[in-house]
Scaffold this motif. Sequence first.
Motif, PDB file in Angstrom:
ATOM      1  N   PHE A   1       0.883  -1.164   0.000  1.00  0.00           N
ATOM      2  CA  PHE A   1       0.000   0.000   0.000  1.00  0.00           C
ATOM      3  C   PHE A   1       0.922   1.215   0.000  1.00  0.00           C
ATOM      4  N   GLY A  29      -6.377  -6.121  -2.275  1.00  0.00           N
ATOM      5  CA  GLY A  29      -6.549  -4.783  -1.745  1.00  0.00           C
ATOM      6  C   GLY A  29      -8.000  -4.486  -1.410  1.00  0.00           C
ATOM      7  N   VAL A  51      -2.342   0.509  -4.671  1.00  0.00           N
ATOM      8  CA  VAL A  51      -2.082  -0.831  -4.153  1.00  0.00           C
ATOM      9  C   VAL A  51      -1.465  -1.664  -5.264  1.00  0.00           C
TER      10      VAL A  51
END
Length: 320
Positions: free
Chosen positions: A125, A156, A192
């Motif tokens: 992230f 994600g 992500v």
Amino acid sequence: MTKFLKTLSATLAAGVMLASTAQADTRVTYKSAKSGSSYYQMGVELAEAMKAGTDGDIIVTIEESQGSTQNVMEVRARGGDYVFTTPPVLVSLAQKGKGPFEGKSAPQFDEIRALFPIPSLTMHFVMAGEGSAATLDDLAGQTLLLGKGSFGATEGEKYLNLFGLADKVEIADAELSNAVAALKNGQIGAFVTAGSFPAPNVVEAAASTPVRLVSLTPEQVAETKRTKLVIPAGTYAGQTEDVTTTSLPVAAFTTTKMDADTAYALTRTYWEQKAAMGDTSAWWNGVTAELMANITTPLHPGALRYYEEAGFALSEAHKQ
């Protein structure tokens, strides 16, 4: 000796020499991922390492793949020269006839055996901004690029739902290939991605603008039901501390159709060449003996022979 016998003798000698040459190298097919992906590039690097480490005795041909599930499915029609990559969990599902293999069971799945771990799919992230590692809560209020159709996008999205962030972020309608440019010009606040570390797009982002990586707590890692992985400080520009994240282990497999000597040579050469591969691409440096614990299926007998000789710590599951 008559002219006929001389000719026959020379012909037989040439035949022996040709046979020796034909048997001097071992041909292996390595099926991993789509061309252009980091895992396909790993396959190219591994093929070069095998050739160098065996003086050309092992020649690896790289085949493009549409994904890990396809790689497993193909063992039904492949021979003893087939090596493929997949998460160990998919091998377990195939052998149990579950998940994507429900209704598609095959006896060949029980013949799958492990060779060695390769770099794990690692969740990243990535947030714009300077400072120490971020937390998941820092994502609230951000425009987040997830991408589409990849493991990272699916994972994600799962984390956003799992940790109550789905309604607190705005999902950008863009492809992951645009993430670095979008982050740099402020169109998004975070993205992500999943890949072996150091991930090329994260390297690029960190080199062009200040970024922070999200670090998970032990409790959050446990909730994801994924494998913990630590990205060491200094992996990316501006990263001053270790970052705890999750990963999906990946390994190279073959089947019992492969002869023990070939499996032994592949495994030994892989570990002997790993440092040299790491000099070429840093993602190989993330592979350590500790990753053997992520392989939950039996090792090929040839690979097992190498690990026992080299003194690796093995589980009983590896020896079945």
